[in-house]
Motif scaffolding. Structure first.
Motif: not given
Lengths: 121, 106
Positions: A27-52
């Motif tokens: 896909f065209t990378f610079d058409d989209y914002a991006m995120h980092w999301v993490r999941q610690a062992p045995g835990k749920g999803l945690e949003w980390v960061s967003h960049i336009s």
């Protein structure tokens, strides 16, 4: 085919730094914002960061603000996460994720397979 | 914004109708998404904007709600639906996920 491939995960000692990378294709990378999301062992999803798409709008979770820095290189179809002052609480699988939109966060529609960061002495 | 999902887990049989709820601590309009996560795999987007089905997602998945109260319904549970489901608000940063609902086989 949309692909997001993370790298850089490792075993690191508390207090040290680590840089994650994500290379995308299909896909065209610079058409989209991006995120980092993490999941610690045995835990749920945690949003980390967003960049336009143009790096003008950047946000962080309170748990990483001041320690993590997100960036992108649109010419290299790459997303980065610089992590400093790591602690055991940062141990997790880190996912690189695409947003449906280019500027503000909306919906996270494509996810990488993740890279494991382990913080331990 | 805090997102509270319930139940945290449930047991159901193939063919059952399953409903998961998600409550926001303040109004988020319809900036609510649902994700499915299976062990060892990347999460996947099911529903965005509270009720819009992501392309390729089966029509048995349905999302409802607005403001603070939302539901995800699976109208007839299939074997491949056993997974953990998360809601997420994108109304304002920091973005937040619910705690997850693990759907297990009865």
């Amino acid at each position: 085919e949309v692909r997001l491939v993370e790298s850089g995960g490792d075993l690191v000692q508390p207090g040290r730094s680590l840089r994650l990378s994500c290379v995308v294709s299909g896909f065209t990378f610079d058409d989209y914002a991006m995120h980092w999301v993490r999941q610690a062992p045995g835990k749920g999803l945690e949003w980390v960061s967003h960049i336009s798409w143009n790096s003008v709008s950047i946000d962080y979770a309170d748990s990483v603000k001041g320690r993590f820095t997100v960036s992108r290189d649109n010419a290299r179809n790459s997303l980065f996460l610089e992590m400093e002052s790591l602690s055991a609480e940062d141990t997790a699988v880190y996912y690189c994720v695409r947003d449906q939109r280019s500027l503000t966060a909306f919906a996270l529609d494509y996810w990488g397979q993740g890279t494991l960061v382990t913080v331990s002495s | 914004i805090q997102m509270t999902q319930s139940p945290s887990s449930l047991s159901a049989s193939v063919g059952d109708r399953v409903t998961i709820t998600c409550r926001a601590s303040q109004s988020i309009n319809t900036y609510l998404n649902w994700y499915q996560h299976k062990p060892g795999r990347a999460p996947s987007l099911l529903i965005y904007a509270a009720s819009t089905l992501e392309s390729g997602v089966p029509s048995r998945f349905r999302g409802y709600g607005s403001e603070t109260d939302f539901t995800l319904t699976i109208t007839s549970l299939q074997p491949e639906d056993f997974a953990t489901y998360y809601c997420q608000q994108t109304y304002s940063p920091p973005l937040t996920f619910g705690g997850g609902t693990k759907v297990e086989i009865k």
